[in-house]
Design an enzyme around this catalytic site. Structure first.
Site, PDB file in Angstrom:
ATOM      1  N   GLY A   1       0.828  -1.208   0.000  1.00  0.00           N
ATOM      2  CA  GLY A   1       0.000   0.000   0.000  1.00  0.00           C
ATOM      3  C   GLY A   1       0.858   1.251   0.000  1.00  0.00           C
ATOM      4  N   THR A   2       1.945   1.202   0.731  1.00  0.00           N
ATOM      5  CA  THR A   2       2.831   2.370   0.825  1.00  0.00           C
ATOM      6  C   THR A   2       3.377   2.734  -0.553  1.00  0.00           C
ATOM      7  OG1 THR A   2       3.435   1.796   3.092  1.00  0.00           O
ATOM      8  CG2 THR A   2       4.993   3.177   1.878  1.00  0.00           C
TER       9      THR A   2
ATOM     10  N   ASN B   1      -7.136   4.290   9.474  1.00  0.00           N
ATOM     11  CA  ASN B   1      -6.616   3.078  10.096  1.00  0.00           C
ATOM     12  C   ASN B   1      -6.555   3.138  11.615  1.00  0.00           C
ATOM     13  OD1 ASN B   1      -4.647   4.988   8.896  1.00  0.00           O
ATOM     14  ND2 ASN B   1      -3.206   3.894  10.204  1.00  0.00           N
TER      15      ASN B   1
ATOM     16  N   GLN C   1      -7.526   0.156   4.090  1.00  0.00           N
ATOM     17  CA  GLN C   1      -8.316  -0.440   5.188  1.00  0.00           C
ATOM     18  C   GLN C   1      -9.689  -0.931   4.741  1.00  0.00           C
ATOM     19  OE1 GLN C   1      -7.490  -1.314   8.241  1.00  0.00           O
ATOM     20  NE2 GLN C   1      -5.437  -0.431   8.249  1.00  0.00           N
TER      21      GLN C   1
ATOM     22  N   SER D   1      -3.697  -3.063  -0.350  1.00  0.00           N
ATOM     23  CA  SER D   1      -2.618  -3.899   0.170  1.00  0.00           C
ATOM     24  C   SER D   1      -3.179  -5.250   0.614  1.00  0.00           C
ATOM     25  CB  SER D   1      -1.970  -3.172   1.351  1.00  0.00           C
ATOM     26  OG  SER D   1      -0.954  -3.954   1.894  1.00  0.00           O
TER      27      SER D   1
ATOM     28  N   THR E   1      10.627  -7.668 -11.417  1.00  0.00           N
ATOM     29  CA  THR E   1       9.949  -8.947 -11.670  1.00  0.00           C
ATOM     30  C   THR E   1       8.796  -9.116 -10.684  1.00  0.00           C
ATOM     31  OG1 THR E   1      12.011  -9.875 -12.456  1.00  0.00           O
ATOM     32  CG2 THR E   1      10.305 -11.455 -11.809  1.00  0.00           C
TER      33      THR E   1
ATOM     34  N   CYS F   1       1.845   0.832  12.073  1.00  0.00           N
ATOM     35  CA  CYS F   1       2.826   1.092  11.028  1.00  0.00           C
ATOM     36  C   CYS F   1       3.951   1.985  11.523  1.00  0.00           C
ATOM     37  CB  CYS F   1       2.177   1.768   9.827  1.00  0.00           C
ATOM     38  SG  CYS F   1       0.933   0.736   9.098  1.00  0.00           S
TER      39      CYS F   1
END
Ligand code: PLP
Length: 379
Positions: A72-73, A151, A179, A199, A237, A326
């Site tokens: 997600g970041t 979050n 979220q 995410s 990749t 986080c």
């Protein structure tokens, strides 16, 4: 007998066993590089594109609008950086309670963009009238970046309305949906977002894989440069097994979404009511009627030991968090909680649930919290 409960699902969720099976199968049998043109590469490419199709179908968008990332970041970083550096955005309209992957990234761009923090309602949602006024008064090219659900406290935004207002005012619009993806119905046909971030590990998928949604025909520049993976939009990749796991996790998460949401809302309400009846001075940061079903943010009364509470809960077998996991370890106060009028002597604890939790676990946790209060008053 219950001895431990995991109530930190907003930090991360346990991986679903069927997802583990998909990942194991992919790791074992589909080992080619999706960019290779031989049979083994073609097998890998087929699984990659099948995963993209599954996700796009659930979200009512085109497969070519889904780009796989590492988390997600990264998705939030890539979107914000593109908006400012390549799409001509000169003003970011965001909130002071975004996840650090948006909040700090906006700050990094503060040298070449204006940043406006949108007014929040008491429940932590964006004041939509104020957003509309701000957009109407702006002559700059704007990006509205507002999270779907917060979050730390579960504040929910009416993202469909926000996106519509942004589009009516000729602004780009992004939502951090980390979220809510897999926890609420999301259709990009209905919600006119330009960008969204997700995410896998928040919906019972593996860690270290996510995706971004980019509405066509918006063209971006790769945030991670190198080879031409993801049609030249994100090099490196592909993490194929995790991508396949993520797609399956999203399918599982959305197959009984309404039932799961009702179940989770029931768990959350049960904990809220039980805490309130056992500890009448307890308060809640999460709005009772309008907040994400997975998150209950609790303001503990001053009788609890503010500094020790998380540790004490851990010792009692309750995994939960204070502020955002986080940034735990950073020893910095939460920039989210700072926006709300929380007395100095109160500790805010986030309990966050998944469909694998149950009422007995909640009763266990509330009993343990009662023991903590007794122990502190007998000291
Ligand atoms: N956005 C929100 C709202 C989050 O809660 C999180 C993680 O907690 C992230 C972004 C970052 O996601 P990831 O852990 O995949 O980098």
């Amino acid at each position: 007998m219950i001895t431990k409960v995991y109530f930190d699902n907003a930090a991360t969720t346990p991986v679903h066993k069927d997802v583990i099976a998909v990942i194991t199968e992919s790791l074992s049998n589909i080992y080619g590089n999706p960019s290779s043109s031989h049979f083994s590469g073609r097998d890998a490419k087929a699984q990659l594109e099948e995963s993209r199709r599954k996700i796009a179908k659930i979200l009512s968008c085109k497969p070519s609008e889904i780009f796989f990332t590492s988390c997600g970041t990264e998705s939030n970083n890539a979107i914000l950086s593109n908006a400012v550096n390549h799409l001509g955005v000169t003003k970011l309209l965001t909130t002071a309670i975004e996840h650090p992957s948006v909040f700090n990234t906006c700050q990094i761009h503060a040298h070449n963009t204006k940043i406006e923090y949108l007014e929040l309602n008491k429940d932590g949602s964006v004041n939509i009238e104020n957003l509309e006024k701000s957009l109407q008064a702006s002559s700059e090219k704007c990006l509205v970046s507002v999270m779907h659900a917060n979050n730390e406290m579960g504040a929910l935004n009416d993202i469909e309305k926000i996106a519509k207002i942004a589009k009516e005012n000729n602004a780009y619009v992004h939502s951090d949906m980390v979220q809510t993806m897999g926890h609420m119905p999301i259709s990009f046909e209905k919600i006119p977002l330009d960008f969204a971030a997700a995410s896998a590990h928040k919906f019972h998928g593996p860690k270290g894989v996510g995706f971004m949604y980019i509405r066509q025909p918006i063209a971006i520049q790769p945030f991670i440069t190198g080879g031409s993976q993801e049609r030249g939009n994100r090099s490196g990749t592909e993490n194929l097994a995790s991508i396949a796991g993520m797609a399956h996790a999203l399918e599982i998460a959305t197959e009984n979404l309404e039932k799961d949401m009702n179940y989770l809302n029931g768990l959350k309400l049960h904990m809220r009511e039980k805490l309130k009846s056992n500890f009448p001075t307890i308060e809640f940061l999460s709005d009772k009627d309008h907040s994400l079903c997975t998150v209950l943010s609790v303001i503990f009364p001053k009788e609890f030991d503010k500094e020790m509470l998380l540790f004490q809960l851990d010792m009692k077998g309750i995994a939960c968090s204070g502020g955002s996991a986080c940034s735990s370890g950073a020893n910095k106060g939460s920039h989210v909680l700072a926006q709300f009028d929380i007395p100095e002597d109160r500790k805010v604890v986030r309990f966050s649930f998944s469909k694998f939790n149950n009422i007995d676990e909640i009763d266990f946790a509330v009993d343990k919290i009662g023991e903590l209060l007794q122990e502190s008053s007998s000291r």
